[in-house]
Design a protein around this motif. Sequence first.
Motif, short mmCIF file in Angstrom:
data_model
loop_
_atom_site.label_atom_id
_atom_site.label_comp_id
_atom_site.label_asym_id
_atom_site.label_seq_id
_atom_site.Cartn_x
_atom_site.Cartn_y
_atom_site.Cartn_z
N ASN A 43 -3.08 -3.75 1.69
CA ASN A 43 -4.27 -3.11 2.23
C ASN A 43 -4.27 -1.61 1.98
O ASN A 43 -5.33 -1.01 1.77
CB ASN A 43 -4.37 -3.40 3.74
N LEU A 44 -3.11 -1.00 2.01
CA LEU A 44 -3.06 0.44 1.74
C LEU A 44 -3.58 0.76 0.34
O LEU A 44 -4.36 1.70 0.17
CB LEU A 44 -1.62 0.95 1.89
N TRP A 45 -3.16 -0.02 -0.65
CA TRP A 45 -3.62 0.25 -2.02
C TRP A 45 -5.14 0.14 -2.11
O TRP A 45 -5.81 1.00 -2.70
CB TRP A 45 -2.97 -0.72 -3.00
N SER A 46 -5.70 -0.92 -1.54
CA SER A 46 -7.15 -1.13 -1.68
C SER A 46 -7.95 -0.13 -0.86
O SER A 46 -8.97 0.39 -1.32
CB SER A 46 -7.52 -2.56 -1.28
N GLU A 86 -10.54 6.48 5.22
CA GLU A 86 -9.54 7.28 5.94
C GLU A 86 -8.66 6.30 6.72
O GLU A 86 -9.14 5.62 7.63
CB GLU A 86 -10.23 8.26 6.89
N VAL A 87 -7.40 6.20 6.36
CA VAL A 87 -6.51 5.17 6.92
C VAL A 87 -5.52 5.80 7.88
O VAL A 87 -4.87 6.81 7.56
CB VAL A 87 -5.75 4.43 5.80
N HIS A 88 -5.39 5.19 9.05
CA HIS A 88 -4.42 5.63 10.05
C HIS A 88 -3.49 4.47 10.38
O HIS A 88 -3.95 3.37 10.70
CB HIS A 88 -5.13 6.11 11.32
N LYS A 94 3.91 8.21 -0.66
CA LYS A 94 4.23 9.64 -0.63
C LYS A 94 3.15 10.50 -1.27
O LYS A 94 3.05 11.69 -0.97
CB LYS A 94 5.56 9.90 -1.30
N ASP A 95 2.33 9.92 -2.13
CA ASP A 95 1.30 10.72 -2.80
C ASP A 95 0.10 10.99 -1.90
O ASP A 95 -0.71 11.87 -2.19
CB ASP A 95 0.83 10.02 -4.07
N PHE A 96 -0.02 10.20 -0.81
CA PHE A 96 -1.22 10.42 0.02
C PHE A 96 -0.98 10.19 1.50
O PHE A 96 -1.92 9.94 2.25
CB PHE A 96 -2.36 9.51 -0.45
N VAL A 97 0.26 10.26 1.97
CA VAL A 97 0.51 10.06 3.40
C VAL A 97 1.10 11.33 4.02
O VAL A 97 1.84 12.05 3.38
CB VAL A 97 1.48 8.87 3.65
N VAL A 140 -4.20 8.96 4.37
CA VAL A 140 -3.35 8.11 5.20
C VAL A 140 -2.55 8.98 6.15
O VAL A 140 -1.91 9.94 5.74
CB VAL A 140 -2.38 7.26 4.35
N GLN A 141 -2.60 8.63 7.43
CA GLN A 141 -1.83 9.36 8.43
C GLN A 141 -1.04 8.36 9.26
O GLN A 141 -1.50 7.25 9.51
CB GLN A 141 -2.75 10.19 9.31
#
Length: 340
Positions: free
Chosen positions: A189-192, A199-201, A218-221, A236-237
Amino acid sequence: MTQATWTRRHLLSLATFTPWEYNTVLQTANSFREVLSRRTKKVPTLQGQLVTTLFFEASTRTRSSFELAAKRLSADTLNFTPGSSSLSKGETILDTAKTYLAMGTDIMVIRHQQAGVPQAIAQEMDRLQTQVRVLNAGDGHHEHPSQGLLDLFTLCTALDAQKPQLEVLRGKKIAIVGDIAHSRVARSNLWSLVASGAEVHLAGPPTLLPLAFKDFVKDFVTPAPDPGNPGSTLPVQVHWALEPALVDADFVMTLRLQQERMGQHLLPSGREYHQHYGITRDRLRVCNPQVKILHPGPVNRGVELSSEVMDDPALSLVPHQVTSGVAVRMALLYLLGSGR
């Protein structure tokens, strides 16, 4: 304008999926959803092809969904049961796969408790220069791409039932709650979701969402363990408290809490987990008023979700996920089987 052609031979991960591939799956699944609403729900698309489900790990929803999807496409099906197979006599997994290859299998749908098994079988099929396509139905803690795609389809159709596409999720806040560290569903789910611009938490106990998890994304969290710190604007947080992840959320995706985590002393009890991270109607008050809930199933009622949330059709998209699963898996079998 020329029409693009599906070229992906195997479906092992969503890590390298392109926006065009996501939208192709969404549009194809939407077409098959219309087929499933007809009185005659069968099409001859894969007639004459053999789909084998090699499930080395127990499954109800995923296996049944793939079997039904194959039958709706008029494919023949073979089912593998490890308990009564030659594995108990010492046969290797690759030899088992080659046995089904010799029977004429066209598509192998593989689930295994160890990460990398579907990839190993796909590499062996390629080394043998076969035309067999391999679809990962869940491997260890790695990925579950078909679940990630059906969740994506469920989210997109909830926002635009007529034309589900990746772009409708851009800017939407989506909270994923639970045992993320061990979840192959969360990884897919993170990839999609990141590809969609959502905006993913991520929220969960420190034992089930360690800061080391950020290495995966690591590239977006960016970690935000302090409830008072909203983190950065990256897509992503990570939170160790539930409420910051839920504030203004458009969708909340809960994950199944596996009982063995308590045996590993990662959690005191299911009751305590529910007190801090369980989704209840009261906790949803900080979300968007039109918030919707998802869960890959099976649900531990009173642990991840309260029954009143689970059974409320105005809140729960869980039944839609099950229905979406057949349409999405029809789309995947069709795309891999026909290359169109």
